[in-house]
Design an enzyme around this catalytic site. Structure first.
Site, mmCIF file in Angstrom:
data_model
loop_
_atom_site.group_PDB
_atom_site.id
_atom_site.type_symbol
_atom_site.label_atom_id
_atom_site.label_comp_id
_atom_site.label_asym_id
_atom_site.label_seq_id
_atom_site.Cartn_x
_atom_site.Cartn_y
_atom_site.Cartn_z
ATOM 1 N N LYS A 58 0.744 -1.112 0.113
ATOM 2 C CA LYS A 58 0.138 -0.017 0.003
ATOM 3 C C LYS A 58 0.870 1.205 -0.042
ATOM 4 O O LYS A 58 1.897 1.133 0.527
ATOM 5 C CB LYS A 58 -1.063 -0.086 1.399
ATOM 6 C CG LYS A 58 -2.041 -0.933 1.116
ATOM 7 C CD LYS A 58 -3.046 -0.642 2.282
ATOM 8 C CE LYS A 58 -3.989 -1.558 2.428
ATOM 9 N NZ LYS A 58 -5.142 -1.482 1.282
ATOM 10 N N ARG B 238 -10.656 -11.410 1.629
ATOM 11 C CA ARG B 238 -11.364 -12.469 0.811
ATOM 12 C C ARG B 238 -10.807 -13.672 0.919
ATOM 13 O O ARG B 238 -11.295 -14.516 1.094
ATOM 14 C CB ARG B 238 -11.799 -12.003 -0.663
ATOM 15 C CG ARG B 238 -10.407 -11.713 -1.438
ATOM 16 C CD ARG B 238 -11.154 -10.868 -2.560
ATOM 17 N NE ARG B 238 -10.969 -9.361 -2.603
ATOM 18 C CZ ARG B 238 -11.324 -8.534 -3.508
ATOM 19 N NH1 ARG B 238 -11.765 -8.973 -4.577
ATOM 20 N NH2 ARG B 238 -11.452 -7.283 -3.125
HETATM 21 N N1 BES Z 1 -8.226 -3.635 3.991
HETATM 22 C C1 BES Z 1 -8.456 -3.126 2.854
HETATM 23 C C2 BES Z 1 -9.578 -2.183 2.353
HETATM 24 C C3 BES Z 1 -9.698 -1.008 2.907
HETATM 25 C C4 BES Z 1 -8.915 0.091 2.369
HETATM 26 C C5 BES Z 1 -10.451 -0.479 3.834
HETATM 27 C C6 BES Z 1 -9.007 1.328 2.946
HETATM 28 C C7 BES Z 1 -10.727 0.802 4.393
HETATM 29 C C8 BES Z 1 -9.947 1.497 4.083
HETATM 30 C C9 BES Z 1 -8.580 -4.329 1.690
HETATM 31 O O1 BES Z 1 -7.820 -5.147 2.272
HETATM 32 C C10 BES Z 1 -7.850 -3.793 0.362
HETATM 33 O O2 BES Z 1 -6.850 -3.385 0.469
HETATM 34 N N2 BES Z 1 -8.798 -3.923 -0.469
HETATM 35 C C11 BES Z 1 -8.374 -3.495 -1.849
HETATM 36 C C12 BES Z 1 -8.669 -4.275 -2.882
HETATM 37 C C13 BES Z 1 -8.354 -4.261 -4.182
HETATM 38 C C14 BES Z 1 -6.592 -4.509 -4.241
HETATM 39 C C15 BES Z 1 -9.017 -5.226 -5.199
HETATM 40 C C16 BES Z 1 -8.532 -2.136 -2.237
HETATM 41 O O3 BES Z 1 -9.694 -1.767 -1.604
HETATM 42 O O4 BES Z 1 -8.112 -1.096 -2.569
HETATM 43 MN MN MN Z 2 -5.875 -5.261 1.649
#
Ligand code: BES
Ligand code: MN
Ligand code: ZN
Length: 498
Positions: free
Chosen positions: A279, A353
């Site tokens: 991230k 997931r």
């Molecule tokens: N934990 C995150 C989702 C999230 C991001 C929740 C920001 C709250 C605030 C999750 O694990 C994630 O990183 N999801 C990705 C999925 C994508 C790679 C398909 C996302 O939402 O960017």
């Molecule tokens: Mn994630």
């Protein structure tokens, strides 16, 4: 917190602080009218002088009000009398609680429960009052050294009722509110703890501690070796890059004999760096909240246990840390889930997931009446619904509507989102049974569709709480949501609502 109900007049009640309300256009609430009469017009005078506001969310504390036994009178705005609903009511109680928490009041008498609130019975007014006070009194300062802000000395809340016949319902509302508030507070605490304290092992110990001394509740914790034996290759692929051992936490509450249980599954990523699909830096600290799904289902279990509900409830928490490392899962790696289906991990940041699918497969052994998973699953959900409503997806219209209605009743709202083959098609993989990400559009829904591939034949719903689980900015902190919504589902299912 201790609660009692009484039919006595607010002006006659000796208390540290009485709470009364006023409406727009100079209209007095039931308690305010009583105080105004006893004090020969004190409330009306102060309304004219502008000290008292009728806007919802405003509160003014009066002292030395003549003719009134209370040391203080908190006068809160209730807005338009025709518009006083449960939402405005809760906001008003919250404003009073905030003002009172700045004083040294040890006990209060809430006369707002006498107001006519649209669609709200004495039960809900008592319950919302209890939840609002607890929400305001919550502090997270265990990680601060030195002198801490003194905790509020408030210990006792009186709830005004119009007639003795309302006493039982009002008390039950206060008890349920107290139980839900305890669950919310636990969920907030787990969420707010930093990831170097709140590890998968910490979550497991917390779940074990809840079960000690409770004959109805047991907690079992599965190790990585046991998960491997079960074939949870998808879950284990997420933990591959970290030294922190993953845990599968399984809690079982038996309050209803051999009835089919409700199973709650909570995403417990104690920190989400994204893994190899790292991230970006800004706000990455907030990924300590990526276990708020786990916190909410453990919190709901705590609430159910405290309320001693006649229901069977199981909680499953896959708990892992998502880190990059030399053993970490790489984009393109293919893993095998407990269901036997293979997954191409195109993005290691779509890890929620990957742990939930194996936990959902595990839930089948309980032959559940319903399975609800709760997860901070997608940033796309935040884009879609913002911070106000939790996304509700389900393979059953009935279950989705049940949860939606529960959210409304509990003042912890959700909103339906679709699932469907047209979205699921985005998850096609050239190399495995499915990929773990879809295209750029509809990310909350494709994540739901991914989980849907593991819930065939189950009565299942998915709650994406990415927007509602915590607040960012100056008031950064976990919200404890959706503990009230989930508790409401369970209260309704076991017939505990009046
Ligand atoms: N934990 C995150 C989702 C999230 C991001 C929740 C920001 C709250 C605030 C999750 O694990 C994630 O990183 N999801 C990705 C999925 C994508 C790679 C398909 C996302 O939402 O960017
Ligand atoms: Mn994630
Ligand atoms: Zn995540």
């Amino acid at each position: 917190m201790e609660y009692f109900t009484t039919t006595s007049k607010v002006s006659r009640r000796a208390t540290d602080c009485a709470i009364v309300g006023v409406y727009e256009r100079g209209k007095l609430g039931v308690g305010a009218a009583d105080v105004d009469a006893a004090s020969k017009g004190e409330i009306k005078r102060r309304m004219k002088s502008g000290d008292i506001s009728s806007s919802v969310g405003r509160c003014c504390i009066l002292t030395n009000v003549p003719g009134v036994k209370a040391d203080r009178v908190a006068v809160v705005g209730l807005g338009k009398s025709s518009k006083l609903d449960a939402t405005a009511f809760k906001k008003a109680v919250t404003a009073a609680a905030m003002a009172i928490s700045q004083t040294k009041a040890k006990q209060v008498f809430n006369a707002l429960t006498l107001e006519p609130v649209a669609d709200a019975s004495p039960y809900y007014l008592a319950r919302h009052s209890a939840e609002a006070f607890s929400d305001v009194l919550y502090r997270f300062d265990q990680m601060k050294s030195g002198r801490k802000k003194a905790a509020s000395p408030l210990r006792k809340i009186g709830l005004a009722i119009a007639k003795r016949g309302d006493a039982n319902k009002s008390m039950r509302g206060a008890e349920h509110g107290d139980g839900i508030a305890a669950g919310v507070a636990l969920a907030k605490e787990l969420g707010n703890l930093p990831a170097n304290v709140c590890t998968p092992g910490y979550l497991a110990r917390t779940a074990k501690r809840l079960a000690t001394g409770n004959g109805k509740l047991t907690t079992k914790v599965l190790s990585e070796a046991e998960m491997k034996r079960l074939g949870m290759g998808s879950l284990l692929s997420v933990t591959a890059g970290t030294a922190e051992p993953a845990k599968l936490i399984v809690m079982q509450y038996k309050g209803a004999g051999s009835k089919a249980p409700v199973v709650l599954v909570g995403k417990g990523v104690t920190f989400d760096t994204g893994g190899i699909s790292l991230k970006p830096g800004p706000a990455m600290d907030e990924m300590k909240f990526d276990m708020c799904g786990a916190a909410s289902v453990i919190g709901t279990m705590a609430a159910v246990a405290k309320m001693k509900l006649p229901i069977n409830l199981n909680v499953i928490v896959p708990a892992v840390e998502n880190m990059p490392g030399s053993k970490a899962t790489k984009p393109g790696d293919i893993v095998k889930s407990m269901s036997g289906q293979t997954i191409e991990v195109l993005n290691t940041d779509a890890e929620g997931r990957l742990i939930l699918c194996d936990a959902l497969t595990y839930s089948r052994r309980f032959k559940p009446a319903a399975v609800i998973d709760v997860a901070t699953l997608t940033g796309a959900c935040v884009v879609a619904l913002g911070a106000h409503r939790t996304a509700i997806m389900s393979n059953s219209d009935d279950l989705r509507e049940e949860i939606f209605a529960a959210g409304d009743a509990a003042e912890d709202r959700g909103w339906p989102m679709p699932l469907g083959d047209e979205y699921a098609a985005q998850l096609k993989s050239n190399f495995a049974d499915m990929a773990n990400i879809g295209g750029p559009g509809g990310g909350a829904v494709t994540a739901g569709c991914f989980l849907g591939k593991f819930t065939d034949g189950l009565n299942w719903a998915h709650l994406d709480i990415a927007g509602t689980a915590w607040k960012s900015g100056a008031k950064k902190g976990a919200s404890g949501r959706p503990v009230p919504m989930l508790s409401q589902v369970l209260l309704a299912r076991c017939g505990a609502l009046p």
